[in-house]
Design an enzyme around this catalytic site. Sequence first.
Site, PDB file in Angstrom:
ATOM      1  N   GLU A 228      14.319  33.816 -15.662  1.00  0.00           N
ATOM      2  CA  GLU A 228      14.755  34.141 -14.300  1.00  0.00           C
ATOM      3  C   GLU A 228      14.605  35.638 -14.050  1.00  0.00           C
ATOM      4  OE1 GLU A 228      18.445  32.423 -12.918  1.00  0.00           O
ATOM      5  OE2 GLU A 228      18.625  33.898 -11.306  1.00  0.00           O
ATOM      6  N   ARG A 306      30.392  32.602 -11.573  1.00  0.00           N
ATOM      7  CA  ARG A 306      30.334  31.159 -11.790  1.00  0.00           C
ATOM      8  C   ARG A 306      31.346  30.729 -12.856  1.00  0.00           C
ATOM      9  NH1 ARG A 306      27.144  26.730 -10.264  1.00  0.00           N
ATOM     10  NH2 ARG A 306      25.817  27.942  -8.900  1.00  0.00           N
ATOM     11  N   ARG A 338      20.959  28.017 -18.595  1.00  0.00           N
ATOM     12  CA  ARG A 338      21.365  26.696 -18.089  1.00  0.00           C
ATOM     13  C   ARG A 338      22.881  26.552 -17.914  1.00  0.00           C
ATOM     14  NH1 ARG A 338      18.025  21.509 -20.380  1.00  0.00           N
ATOM     15  NH2 ARG A 338      18.068  20.276 -18.479  1.00  0.00           N
ATOM     16  N   PHE A 340      24.657  28.961 -16.297  1.00  0.00           N
ATOM     17  CA  PHE A 340      24.890  30.273 -15.682  1.00  0.00           C
ATOM     18  C   PHE A 340      26.379  30.641 -15.615  1.00  0.00           C
ATOM     19  CE2 PHE A 340      24.431  33.373 -12.127  1.00  0.00           C
ATOM     20  CZ  PHE A 340      23.314  34.063 -12.553  1.00  0.00           C
ATOM     21  N   GLU A 713      21.208  21.507 -14.538  1.00  0.00           N
ATOM     22  CA  GLU A 713      22.183  22.143 -15.417  1.00  0.00           C
ATOM     23  C   GLU A 713      23.404  21.293 -15.755  1.00  0.00           C
ATOM     24  OE1 GLU A 713      22.154  25.370 -12.504  1.00  0.00           O
ATOM     25  OE2 GLU A 713      22.236  26.727 -14.220  1.00  0.00           O
TER      26      GLU A 713
END
Length: 753
Positions: A228, A306, A338, A340, A713
């Site tokens: 990413e 998150r 995966r 996050f 994910e």
Amino acid sequence: MSAVGAPLPHDSALAHCTGAARFADDLPEPPGLLHAALVLSPVAHGTLGAVAAPPGVMMLTAADIPGANDISPSGKGDEPLFATGTIRHHGQPIAMVLAETRDAALRAAAAVRAEIAPLPPLLDLDEAIERRSFLMPPQTIARGDAAAAILAAPMTAAGEFRAGGQEHFYLESQIALAVPGEDGEIAITSSTQHPTEVQHIAGRVLGLDYNRIPVACRRMGGAFGGKESNASWVAAAAALGARITGRPVKLRLPRKADMAATGKRHPFLYRWRAGCDGTGRILALEATLAADGGHSLDLTPGVVFRSLTHALNCYDVPAVRLTGLALRTNSVSHTAFRGFGGPQGVLLMEDVIRGVARATGLSPEAVRERNFAGAPNDAATPYGQALEGDLIRRAWAECRADAGLEARRAEIAAFNAAHPFLRRGLGSFALAFGISFGIRHLNQAGALVHVYTDGSIRLNHGGTEMGQGLNVKVAQVVAESFGVPLDRVRITATSTAEVPNTAPTAASTGSDLNGWAAHNAALAVRGRMAEVAAALWGVPAEDIAFAEGRVLVARPGDNRAMSFADLAHKCWIERVSLSATGFYRTPDIHWDPAAMKGEPFFYFSYGASFAEVVVDTLTGEHRVLRADLVQDCGRSLNPAIDRGQIEGAFVQGQGWLTCEELFWDEQGRQRTLGPSTYKIPGSRDAPPDFRVRLLAAAPARQATIFRSKAVGEPPLMLATAVWNALIDATGVARLDLPATPERVLLALRAKGS
Ligand code: MTE
Ligand code: HPA
Ligand code: MOS
């Protein structure tokens, strides 16, 4: 058959298996190609002095950068491409050498000498917290007065535990090829989840306009979040080489360099205390989630966000105070992986649930059920977004029934009574995972659809293919939109020249965002085609239907029809455009960072799992014997692909939680730089009895593409049941992660068994 919802194979399945699929390193090498290799820091912290290459070696350092020596995704300038002044982590790039062959480049890089005066590294999370070595101010999500509610609660529990990081271990290591063109243009082929950011960071490093840097990616050999942000600097380095030499440059990181120089999943440290009552209802919780962000910000703010929004997972706690810390250490900068931060976030409630179960004498399953969000408990998260309590309960109840909880408990007790050293255990888990990027502006996508005059269709969209099956899903959407068979739709490489200004393919949103964008593009072309057919047949355009490769008048008794290809040709004759772009932005999402409240996710994906393990208490080794999973995929676009994602994600989660251990020595050198020292799960680690089910009859209530839900994910987190199973089997109070045989043995010893 309708294309959407069909269990179609991955479009490259055969090519993957036969080796015909071309990855970046398989492309024909352009004439004059130079190979690049990185010079990486052998120390974790120090002051950089002179860097010297052997005579005749072409070496580039920070001094050769024409633009900014800044590869930070935020653009805040806290991460250089090549170190200057201070070395901040072991494996930090210092320079790059170029040579005619890759072997020569690697040899030359190894011969470069960098003078570094070592400084003591900051490695330990506790020490980083003590020294307040923060990458950013703490983030807090709170509701009510948690401290007072804990004091007032009939019972209390507390805990502390750690979870390790995780190396992505994509099979294709980071790679980019940069080819100089006319007028300073540099065309980049990159194995990246984020072609647009490759373009931006190469532009920033080279001081070039974005319009001179087309970036393409046909596919990645795995990414898992590791491509990413990290792919961008690899590509920028190759582009720098191309810019300076005027020759094509390829940079492919050997596994060891990839593992040393690229970020991993964030390790976390957790501390919590909670209050509950005798029924197992959790009344209040105070927790700190501390993430090791490494030496720079990278994507850490989003990961911590998150982790906080997922710290209560699918449970309701009336009074909470959750604090997220991002610690700066002398480690490589940790990044997307995966989930996050979601996987790290959802671990918290598992420890709380076990603590409450011990305090009350209830089973963890009973404590789960007592605290699920939704009636009779509150359905809203502490940040204000509602969860669908009925879906949490449905996924859980179906999985619990599949697993045969009561009968299995009895079998396991009988087994354990009969075996002196082997211990079986059963663990469960339930999940609510928010879908959307935490950063609002990333929730957008574009697509480009061309229909040719033979009725064949060429599709391009902003998403990238990393093995997850995004391209076949988006092609299914387009085939469905035109009512043609899937083989009429040609999938093409992602390219910033075709679809610009894209978001990364991440946060599991690839098919949601690009599926909608492609659908919108297809609808635009189809609308024009329908008008041509309507004029031809003298009927309103609303009466034109597209199905099974044909275009027809959808009126009783009217049999007029023609092939899709004939209509396409007719449109051309009538001078009607058969090409359109499509755009999509996720509706309704919002976030107030000052209040830490809002609705950051378009929807949630739910799931539940049970896992059974057997532990050898003499060696600490274990096997997962059986897993039962239920995963909500809405109305799946492709149940075969989704099943593959669920199985793969679960096993990858098993790896994170049990066998993948990153090790830094006391000088901060990473000592796990290859498969001989870093163990990823193998095929034989997958549960031999693996029961995977998609939650049936659960179309998304939100306007997602064809009512499907993201799958990339969420199922990784279902592996958390394995952690619970290991604790159930061993009866230990604390088991840090990854639960390697050593940790299991140490925990057993601490328990005194
Ligand atoms: N599946 C495969 N085979 N390879 C990958 O690299 N990455 C995962 C997941 N599944 C990955 C994968 C991650 S981290 C994400 S965010 C999603 O795929 C991204 O793709 P999607 O949004 O299209 O699901
Ligand atoms: N997930 C993955 N990548 C991201 C996110 C996210 O929520 N936000 C920004 N980059
Ligand atoms: Mo996935 S970690 O959002 O690339």
